[in-house]
Design a protein around this motif. Structure first.
Motif, PDB file in Angstrom:
ATOM      1  N   ARG A 218      11.582   3.890   6.401  1.00 46.81           N
ATOM      2  CA  ARG A 218      10.762   3.715   7.606  1.00 46.81           C
ATOM      3  C   ARG A 218      10.952   2.355   8.243  1.00 46.81           C
ATOM      4  NH1 ARG A 218       4.211   3.107   8.106  1.00 46.81           N
ATOM      5  NH2 ARG A 218       4.114   3.281  10.386  1.00 46.81           N
ATOM      6  N   VAL A 219      11.205   1.325   7.441  1.00 48.40           N
ATOM      7  CA  VAL A 219      11.196  -0.038   7.985  1.00 48.40           C
ATOM      8  C   VAL A 219      12.514  -0.775   7.791  1.00 48.40           C
ATOM      9  CG1 VAL A 219       8.700  -0.247   7.662  1.00 48.40           C
ATOM     10  CG2 VAL A 219      10.243  -1.020   5.845  1.00 48.40           C
TER      11      VAL A 219
ATOM     12  N   VAL B   7       0.796  -1.232   0.000  1.00 41.64           N
ATOM     13  CA  VAL B   7       0.000   0.000   0.000  1.00 41.64           C
ATOM     14  C   VAL B   7       0.824   1.277   0.000  1.00 41.64           C
ATOM     15  CG1 VAL B   7      -2.090  -0.995   0.980  1.00 41.64           C
ATOM     16  CG2 VAL B   7      -0.273  -0.238   2.515  1.00 41.64           C
ATOM     17  N   GLY B   8       2.137   1.174   0.066  1.00 36.44           N
ATOM     18  CA  GLY B   8       2.981   2.350  -0.041  1.00 36.44           C
ATOM     19  C   GLY B   8       3.240   3.113   1.238  1.00 36.44           C
ATOM     20  N   THR B   9       2.924   2.517   2.396  1.00 33.79           N
ATOM     21  CA  THR B   9       3.147   3.213   3.667  1.00 33.79           C
ATOM     22  C   THR B   9       4.315   2.632   4.451  1.00 33.79           C
ATOM     23  OG1 THR B   9       1.523   1.785   4.783  1.00 33.79           O
ATOM     24  CG2 THR B   9       0.723   3.877   3.874  1.00 33.79           C
TER      25      THR B   9
ATOM     26  N   ALA C   9      10.072   8.668  -5.109  1.00 32.31           N
ATOM     27  CA  ALA C   9      11.291   8.630  -4.309  1.00 32.31           C
ATOM     28  C   ALA C   9      11.755   7.197  -4.098  1.00 32.31           C
ATOM     29  CB  ALA C   9      11.057   9.328  -2.973  1.00 32.31           C
ATOM     30  N   GLY C  10      10.804   6.303  -3.816  1.00 34.86           N
ATOM     31  CA  GLY C  10      11.155   4.908  -3.602  1.00 34.86           C
ATOM     32  C   GLY C  10      11.647   4.224  -4.864  1.00 34.86           C
ATOM     33  N   LEU C  11      11.021   4.563  -5.998  1.00 36.20           N
ATOM     34  CA  LEU C  11      11.411   3.949  -7.260  1.00 36.20           C
ATOM     35  C   LEU C  11      12.787   4.421  -7.705  1.00 36.20           C
ATOM     36  CD1 LEU C  11      10.532   2.169  -9.671  1.00 36.20           C
ATOM     37  CD2 LEU C  11       9.557   4.227 -10.702  1.00 36.20           C
TER      38      LEU C  11
ATOM     39  N   ARG D 293      20.088   3.187  -4.713  1.00 32.99           N
ATOM     40  CA  ARG D 293      20.818   3.784  -3.600  1.00 32.99           C
ATOM     41  C   ARG D 293      20.491   3.065  -2.294  1.00 32.99           C
ATOM     42  NH1 ARG D 293      19.456   8.365  -4.728  1.00 32.99           N
ATOM     43  NH2 ARG D 293      17.710   8.724  -3.313  1.00 32.99           N
ATOM     44  N   ALA D 294      19.209   2.692  -2.117  1.00 28.31           N
ATOM     45  CA  ALA D 294      18.820   1.971  -0.899  1.00 28.31           C
ATOM     46  C   ALA D 294      19.486   0.600  -0.832  1.00 28.31           C
ATOM     47  CB  ALA D 294      17.302   1.830  -0.848  1.00 28.31           C
TER      48      ALA D 294
END
Length: 339
Positions: free
Chosen positions: A246-247, A239-241, A265-267, A272-273
């Motif tokens: 965050r986790v 769901v994108g949260t 931002a996540g995509l 980098r992540a």
């Protein structure tokens, strides 16, 4: 709803007509109208199905409402359209009967009961839909209803892809955020079928996800999923949260983040992540084939995967179906019955 009066089966020029739910502009559920439009024909490598059931999904909402995740505005002209929807007949899946077989197709014949993933081509909210063989089409097992079959591709194939790419196996500990939706209910069941231990995050769907195999449930309304001390091999965010930032402390070394729903931002930051955390970050397009869908239907036959259908609507109530999906509180799939 404004339903045009042209009778399906009459012709516009030389093209037979059919009834379909059509969105000719962006907006709320009320922009969808049932109209008579030209019936598709099968090209090389394709089938045309006489559709009996299709789902109304979050993807249909995004296309109709021009509503992409945060920061994805740059993708809107290509993915959704500029001034009006790129695709006017929605529906990312279809269950029905083969009505026409295109050149080069030997694996299906007229009269076969099949279900198909239509993907970004859409087209399922109509009496007939064009299907490309090879990217998710399979025969419906004897005794399975069209409604149940239609509830398998969208959530099931998405779940299968992300679990596979994240490396979930027997003994994995998996956290599923958004566990009661179409994708989430499939993730819970498929992870359980693989032998994983599943913790499901949802609201009022606790009884549902426990019944699907979840070992533990976190109620996001009263608990912060990121505040717990438990750790997991894989976090699946439907769901994108639950972005990586965050986790990330919840995922063990060597584990993975499976971001089914992700913003810009996540995509853009996935690489980098990966480098920063040393953990896998799964994003991007779903890669599945006909065999994957057949495998899912086999699991349904074996009782290891249950199609979860929240509500069904007839085609003429398509506006109500969209309105319910827009609440973001459906459990499993919302199915549109076409015939």
């Amino acid at each position: 709803m404004d339903t045009r009066t042209t009778t399906p089966g009459t012709t516009a020029g030389t093209r037979p007509l059919m009834r379909a739910a059509v969105a000719r502009r962006f907006g709320g559920p009320e922009v969808v109208r049932v109209e008579s439009v030209p019936r598709p024909t099968a090209r090389a490598g394709e089938l045309v199905l006489r559709v009996h059931a299709s789902t109304v999904s979050a993807a249909d909402h995004r296309m109709r409402a021009r509503d992409l995740p945060k920061g994805m505005w740059f993708m809107a002209p290509i993915a959704l359209g500029v001034f009006r929807p790129r695709v006017r007949v929605l529906g990312m899946d279809a269950a029905g009967v083969v009505a026409e077989v295109g050149p080069g197709v030997e694996s299906f014949q007229v009269g076969d009961r099949v279900v198909a993933r239509l993907g970004s081509a859409f087209g399922g909210h109509a009496q007939y839909a064009r299907v490309r063989v090879g990217v998710g089409v399979a025969r419906i097992p004897e005794g399975m209803s069209f409604v149940d079959a239609a509830a398998v591709p969208f959530g099931g194939l998405t779940a299968l892809h992300f679990l596979r790419e994240a490396g979930v196996t027997a003994g994995s500990d998996v956290l599923v955020n958004g566990a009661s939706g179409a994708v989430g209910t499939a993730v819970v069941q498929l992870a359980t079928a693989l032998g994983a231990r599943v913790t499901a995050v949802c609201g009022d769907g606790a009884d549902l996800v426990r019944g699907l195999g979840a070992d533990a449930v976190v109620d996001y309304r009263t608990e912060d999923l990121a505040a717990g001390t438990a750790t997991y091999d894989v976090v699946v965010d439907c769901v994108g949260t639950a972005p990586v930032a965050r986790v990330e402390h919840l995922v063990r070394p060597g584990g993975a983040f499976a971001l089914v729903a992700v913003d810009a931002a996540g995509l853009l930051g996935a690489g980098r992540a990966r480098r920063r955390t040393g953990k896998r970050v799964v994003v991007g397009n779903i890669t599945v084939d006909d065999g994957d869908l057949a495998s899912l239907l086999g699991l349904v036959e074996e009782g290891r995967l249950r199609p979860v259908v929240d509500r069904t609507y007839p085609l003429d109530d398509v506006v109500a179906a969209h309105a319910y999906v827009d609440t973001w509180h459906k459990k499993g799939s919302v199915v549109l019955e076409i015939s």
